[in-house]
Design an enzyme around this catalytic site. Sequence first.
Site, PDB file in Angstrom:
ATOM      1  N   LYS A  79       0.839  -1.198   0.000  1.00 13.50           N
ATOM      2  CA  LYS A  79       0.000   0.000   0.000  1.00 13.50           C
ATOM      3  C   LYS A  79       0.880   1.256   0.000  1.00 13.50           C
ATOM      4  O   LYS A  79       0.658   2.182  -0.757  1.00 13.50           O
ATOM      5  CB  LYS A  79      -0.905  -0.045   1.233  1.00 13.50           C
ATOM      6  N   GLU A 127      10.462  -4.788   4.680  1.00 13.58           N
ATOM      7  CA  GLU A 127      10.544  -6.183   4.235  1.00 13.58           C
ATOM      8  C   GLU A 127      10.241  -6.285   2.744  1.00 13.58           C
ATOM      9  O   GLU A 127      10.965  -6.932   1.978  1.00 13.58           O
ATOM     10  CB  GLU A 127       9.519  -7.048   5.000  1.00 13.58           C
ATOM     11  N   GLY A 170      -5.007  -2.044   5.207  1.00 13.67           N
ATOM     12  CA  GLY A 170      -4.157  -3.144   4.730  1.00 13.67           C
ATOM     13  C   GLY A 170      -4.811  -4.508   4.918  1.00 13.67           C
ATOM     14  O   GLY A 170      -4.896  -5.318   3.988  1.00 13.67           O
ATOM     15  N   GLU A 192      -5.021  -7.443  15.160  1.00 12.92           N
ATOM     16  CA  GLU A 192      -4.492  -6.130  14.780  1.00 12.92           C
ATOM     17  C   GLU A 192      -5.609  -5.080  14.849  1.00 12.92           C
ATOM     18  O   GLU A 192      -5.363  -3.909  15.085  1.00 12.92           O
ATOM     19  CB  GLU A 192      -3.857  -6.162  13.381  1.00 12.92           C
ATOM     20  N   HIS A 216      -4.929 -34.150  17.220  1.00 11.28           N
ATOM     21  CA  HIS A 216      -3.824 -35.021  17.634  1.00 11.28           C
ATOM     22  C   HIS A 216      -2.711 -34.209  18.278  1.00 11.28           C
ATOM     23  O   HIS A 216      -1.586 -34.674  18.380  1.00 11.28           O
ATOM     24  CB  HIS A 216      -3.311 -35.807  16.421  1.00 11.28           C
TER      25      HIS A 216
END
Length: 542
Positions: free
Chosen positions: A202, A208, A262, A348, A379
């Site tokens: 955005k 990153e 976002g 968030e 499990h």
Amino acid sequence: MNPVVHATIDLLKTYRAEQGDDIGSLFAEDGARFDNFSAKCGDLLLDYSKTAIDQRAKSLLLDVAREAGVEARREDMFAGASINVTEGRAVHHMALRMPSGSEVMIDGQNVMKDVTAVRDAMAAFANGVRCGSVKGGGGVLTDIVNIGIGGSDLGPAMATLALAPYHDGPRVHFVSNIDGADILETLARVDAGTTLFVIASKTFTTQETMTNARTARNWVVEKLGEGAVADHFVALSTALDKTAEFGIRDDRAFGFWDWVGGRYSVWSAIGLSLMLAIGPENFDDFLAGAHAVDEHFCTMPLEENVPVLMALVGIYHRNVCGYDAKAVLPYDNHLARFPAYLQQLDMESNGKGVTFDGEQVDWQTGPIVWGEPGTNGQHAFYQLIHQGTSVIPADFLVAAEANNAIGDHHEKLIANAFAQTEALMRGKSVEHAAEELRKAGKSEAEIERLAPHKAFPGNRPTCTFLYPKLTPHMLGMLIALYEHKVFVQGTIWRINSFDQWGVELGKELAGELLPRILGEGGETRNASTEGLLAAFKSMRNG
Ligand code: G6Q
């Protein structure tokens, strides 16, 4: 919460203390409990009868929603008001799934013209890639690498996996982590000449994403030359000036707007990788599913309104019972990433401790959300859900029909889902466990020793979402239901579900620490961090 809501929650607490909260006995008291405590949204059925909510509690919870002004704030949101008060923005991801030709006014402008133009441009581009007319330097584009993080990754990654049975376009890979392993291992699997990189950001500034995007760009330039960037990169962003600087052609930059958060952006240009995978028609069905939920949310009375009921069940568990966590357990393997997606959407959005007016809350807000697909979880961590000391309400998601039917797999899957909700509610008394051991021929000493371990407290609440099949339409519905649930809860808690200041501090400190990691100096940190920096340096040099 406003004082009236606070008082109603107190009434609910008192009522619970007086009545007890035994779910099993509620079924004995009300022969029509399943009908009275289930609701439908289109083809989807929500069963919340396996909770301790009875008619009186339900009616008080509906009062909570009314007293908190859920209906008025819902109208404000759909009318384009700036309800994201800390960022001064409207919240209108619903516009992205409105049919073309609708009118949505934000800041005095009908935004639907722009929404439709981007949607059409995405579809034309996706069709071009899918039919092979949009090519790379090495021919038909066989692989898409989506580079994005958070809201620019989780939505398309979760949905692409969820809709794998509808995936008939190029292979799609998702790179999000700044850990070099993510991009390097992906690049090792693809051929530069036939790969398209989708840079989803955005802001087009996220560390990153921009680090991974530059690494991918260098790799393409090294393999195919600078001229190949134009054919091998597209951008999905609100910052079209920055995408041009990166070398992305204007007609390969798909825009969206600041009124799309976002984590609410999979419906926007951020959904391009999903559209490339499943095709524009299936993508339209995905949008239509979410739009159907928007209509349901806006028009159904609160007592039949599925996202409102989901929210109120959550309010009951969080604010009346005081439960801290909530598990999401899809009995649908393709929803493997849905819990992670909801973790962002819920935590968030509602992991906040300050009201709209900047006051510290004195009530609990968003719970810890986690989960894994059933039956794998059975499990593993279900032990704690059944016999642990914390009560963890859970959502079970079950499709009546499999996309991949084989033998009796699906019937067994459903039997497990229904059995788990029943086991969690019923439990097993020590006496019952002892009786079973007696029947199995155990000695009285063994019975006494083992029975407490084999008993289950029961009375653990669950909701079941049963839907015909996980189609693009149903996935759109499921996501939108949870989006609106989050909105309703945020409204009741009086917190802004649409900002995320809590992720900023770590980013700031990472920026300060990078020069120290690179050995370029910088401020002295606390003793622990200094110790880690010294140990890091000695490991790297040693
Ligand atoms: C979501 C958040 C966050 C955001 C990422 C990526 O609501 O804002 O997860 O999506 O930080 O941001 P960019 O899309 O700007 O790279």
